[in-house]
Enzyme design. Sequence first.
Site, PDB file in Angstrom:
ATOM      1  N   ASP A  24      36.160  73.999  58.623  1.00 37.55           N
ATOM      2  CA  ASP A  24      35.622  72.893  59.427  1.00 37.55           C
ATOM      3  C   ASP A  24      36.115  71.491  59.066  1.00 37.55           C
ATOM      4  O   ASP A  24      36.200  71.143  57.889  1.00 37.55           O
ATOM      5  CB  ASP A  24      34.098  72.800  59.268  1.00 37.55           C
ATOM      6  CG  ASP A  24      33.386  74.112  59.354  1.00 37.55           C
ATOM      7  OD1 ASP A  24      34.035  75.138  59.607  1.00 37.55           O
ATOM      8  OD2 ASP A  24      32.163  74.116  59.153  1.00 37.55           O
ATOM      9  N   GLU A 203      25.529  76.426  63.936  1.00 36.05           N
ATOM     10  CA  GLU A 203      26.201  75.691  62.867  1.00 36.05           C
ATOM     11  C   GLU A 203      26.730  74.357  63.421  1.00 36.05           C
ATOM     12  O   GLU A 203      26.924  74.205  64.621  1.00 36.05           O
ATOM     13  CB  GLU A 203      27.392  76.496  62.327  1.00 36.05           C
ATOM     14  CG  GLU A 203      26.994  77.851  61.739  1.00 36.05           C
ATOM     15  CD  GLU A 203      28.148  78.613  61.090  1.00 36.05           C
ATOM     16  OE1 GLU A 203      27.960  79.105  59.968  1.00 36.05           O
ATOM     17  OE2 GLU A 203      29.227  78.728  61.692  1.00 36.05           O
TER      18      GLU A 203
END
Length: 491
Positions: A24, A203
């Site tokens: 990420d 998420e």
Amino acid sequence: MPVAYTEKFRPQFHFSPEANWMNDPNGMVYFNGEYHLFYQYHPCDTIWGPMHWGHAVSKDLIHWEHYPVALSPDENGMIFSGSAVVDWNNTTGFFPDEPGLVAIYTSADTYPDSDRPRQRQSIAYSRDNGRTWVKYEGNPVLSDVDRTDYRDPKVFFHEETGKWVMVLATGQSVTIYTSPNLIDWAFESEFGSKAGSHEGVWECPDLFKLSVDGNAGKQKWVLLVSIGDNPELEEGSRTQYFIGEFDGSVFVNDNSDDTVHWLDYGRDNYAGVSWSDIPDHDGRRIYIGWMSNWRYANQLPTKEWRSAMTLPRELSLYTGVNGVQLSQKPAAEIKEFRKKEHTYSEMTLLSNTEKVFTMPSPLLEVTAEIEKKDAGVFGICIQNANQEKTAILYNAGKGMLSVDRTNAGESSFSESFPSIQTAILELENNRLKLQILIDASSIEVFANGGKTAFTSLLFPNHPYEEIVLFSNEGSTAVKSFKLTELDSIWK
Ligand code: FRU
């Protein structure tokens, strides 16, 4: 100048770490003329492991300079995803002299004497433009023993209430907290346990306001939520969004609970969030995603490094047939890597014919506007002499755009990789507008001005060499067609 970046499959105009594993994007913030990009990073291996925050800095969103690891695991555990903000008014007390940066991230370990994951929120600050960081001595600043999935804080300053707002992924919902100082956090509300898609763990949320149809008088809030891989579904991990209102405390969804909006119809855009503190005079909401999918991220066929980010993208809202929706386009700064343009004149493709062009460069931007006439299926294909190809095709009967990578190149690393990715898309004035960016191991397709996007990894064993326009079961008129050679950002 890095020595790397000439390896097989190495992205040439996308960000990737010099070596090792990345997932990420984290802590994206603009400060003192620099765009910061932190990212989930394993500095010693090309698979996911003990997470650190890697760091890169850019002055133009395009060319990146690598910096040493910014945050490393400590007594509170690994450093999971999170965000960063500028504390302009010294609300924290960390910046008596001049404003600085605060990172808000998840500390991830396990409960003492058990295997149960423990996720708590911590902060760190930097007084030197993000070059070095001091972890707050009172960490963690936010925890909840009842919640196991409790991570990925995205923080912004809410002007109207004068408070910091945190959106946090909490299992199958997003929980909203507020704080006067980034240290003391109070629960405000929880959103989404019944809304949208719940096909995977929630998420990496993000929450921000955007004008609708470019009208500053009409604004809506956008809540991005990535949802994790579900082995029962072919898509793997992907990102949804909600449109609604936010008053500093509660997010109210404009749509029914069963409405699901997808950010991207390709397989490889996950965990993306937006930059903080872009100056008002710029006014854009700039986003970047992780160009991978948890289904196969750890198996991708690259050696020295694993994963890249999407292009930075500008997000906006438009009113469409399904109400207010998100559109995206590559950030204007991509002009930095555009080189020579090849413009072709209008052409008609009769039924079941094609026109083949040699790609002037393997790194290419394609812009095309194609009018349907009476074709059943039409589109664009890129291919090489190894018979590897990727097709972008519009099926007029189904009103569906697809990206077909079933035979795009290397795919033996995962059964899930070869796939046809699809989106329902209405032609506008009977025309399909495409902007396509082809890098060494990816394709990004923006259709009809970015109302529909596909981000897809591709691993051709030999660069694609030809681009083909085709029209089947009827004719099409290619109104415009332009190929722009693109440059490497790593030179
Ligand atoms: C999303 C994610 C986050 C977590 C991070 C760990 O891809 O699972 O929820 O913070 O990756 O690397």
